[in-house]
Scaffold this motif. Structure first.
Motif, mmCIF file in Angstrom:
data_model
loop_
_atom_site.group_PDB
_atom_site.id
_atom_site.type_symbol
_atom_site.label_atom_id
_atom_site.label_comp_id
_atom_site.label_asym_id
_atom_site.label_seq_id
_atom_site.Cartn_x
_atom_site.Cartn_y
_atom_site.Cartn_z
ATOM 1 N N MET A 1 -17.226 8.173 38.812
ATOM 2 C CA MET A 1 -16.900 9.558 38.951
ATOM 3 C C MET A 1 -16.235 10.234 37.116
ATOM 4 N N ILE A 2 -17.032 10.935 36.933
ATOM 5 C CA ILE A 2 -16.686 11.695 35.597
ATOM 6 C C ILE A 2 -16.178 12.707 35.824
ATOM 7 N N LEU A 3 -15.133 13.386 34.785
ATOM 8 C CA LEU A 3 -14.502 13.966 34.820
ATOM 9 C C LEU A 3 -13.633 14.549 33.259
ATOM 10 N N ASN A 4 -14.333 15.712 32.882
ATOM 11 C CA ASN A 4 -13.837 16.293 31.371
ATOM 12 C C ASN A 4 -14.969 14.636 30.325
ATOM 13 N N ARG A 12 -12.707 8.282 45.714
ATOM 14 C CA ARG A 12 -12.499 8.391 46.636
ATOM 15 C C ARG A 12 -13.747 8.844 48.308
ATOM 16 N N GLU A 13 -13.847 8.826 48.867
ATOM 17 C CA GLU A 13 -14.979 8.904 49.837
ATOM 18 C C GLU A 13 -13.503 10.439 50.153
ATOM 19 N N GLY A 14 -14.956 11.328 50.179
ATOM 20 C CA GLY A 14 -14.523 12.994 51.288
ATOM 21 C C GLY A 14 -13.888 13.313 50.099
ATOM 22 N N ARG A 18 -11.130 20.562 44.686
ATOM 23 C CA ARG A 18 -9.783 21.078 45.278
ATOM 24 C C ARG A 18 -9.033 20.121 44.704
ATOM 25 N N ASP A 19 -9.762 19.285 45.138
ATOM 26 C CA ASP A 19 -8.196 17.970 45.550
ATOM 27 C C ASP A 19 -8.539 17.200 43.949
ATOM 28 N N VAL A 20 -9.360 17.313 43.277
ATOM 29 C CA VAL A 20 -9.281 17.028 41.808
ATOM 30 C C VAL A 20 -8.262 17.542 41.155
ATOM 31 N N GLU A 52 -19.489 9.507 43.469
ATOM 32 C CA GLU A 52 -19.005 8.275 42.961
ATOM 33 C C GLU A 52 -19.218 8.663 41.437
ATOM 34 N N ASP A 53 -20.509 9.100 41.578
ATOM 35 C CA ASP A 53 -21.234 9.003 40.625
ATOM 36 C C ASP A 53 -21.432 10.615 39.395
ATOM 37 N N ASP A 54 -20.931 11.664 40.116
ATOM 38 C CA ASP A 54 -21.283 13.046 40.002
ATOM 39 C C ASP A 54 -19.879 12.985 37.754
ATOM 40 N N ASP A 55 -20.715 13.890 37.478
ATOM 41 C CA ASP A 55 -19.771 14.479 35.931
ATOM 42 C C ASP A 55 -19.068 15.591 36.368
ATOM 43 N N LEU A 56 -17.919 15.656 36.887
ATOM 44 C CA LEU A 56 -17.559 16.832 37.088
ATOM 45 C C LEU A 56 -16.779 17.189 35.762
#
Length: 65
Positions: A1-4, A12-14, A18-20, A52-56
């Motif tokens: 996953m990509i964050l900023n 991780r799964e699930g 909000r967790d991030v 896993e492959d999302d761009d947040l």
């Protein structure tokens, strides 16, 4: 996953938005959040599960006048 535009090691799964936000101590009251360029509303933070492959993107909303 990509964050900023950076790899996020805590995926991780699930994992939800909000967790991030909690894990990364995002506490600004006005946030604009996009997942894969799609706007996510605050009501969806607890239910949007990240893949896993999302761009947040988490952006601080600023205003003035």
């Amino acid at each position: 996953m990509i964050l900023n535009h950076r790899p996020y090691k805590g995926w991780r799964e699930g994992l939800t938005i909000r967790d991030v936000l909690i894990e990364n101590k995002f506490s600004w009251p006005k946030l604009v959040i996009k997942v894969n360029k799609v706007l996510i509303w605050p009501e969806q933070y607890d239910t949007t599960v990240l893949m896993e492959d999302d761009d947040l993107e988490v952006m601080h909303l600023l205003g003035g006048g």
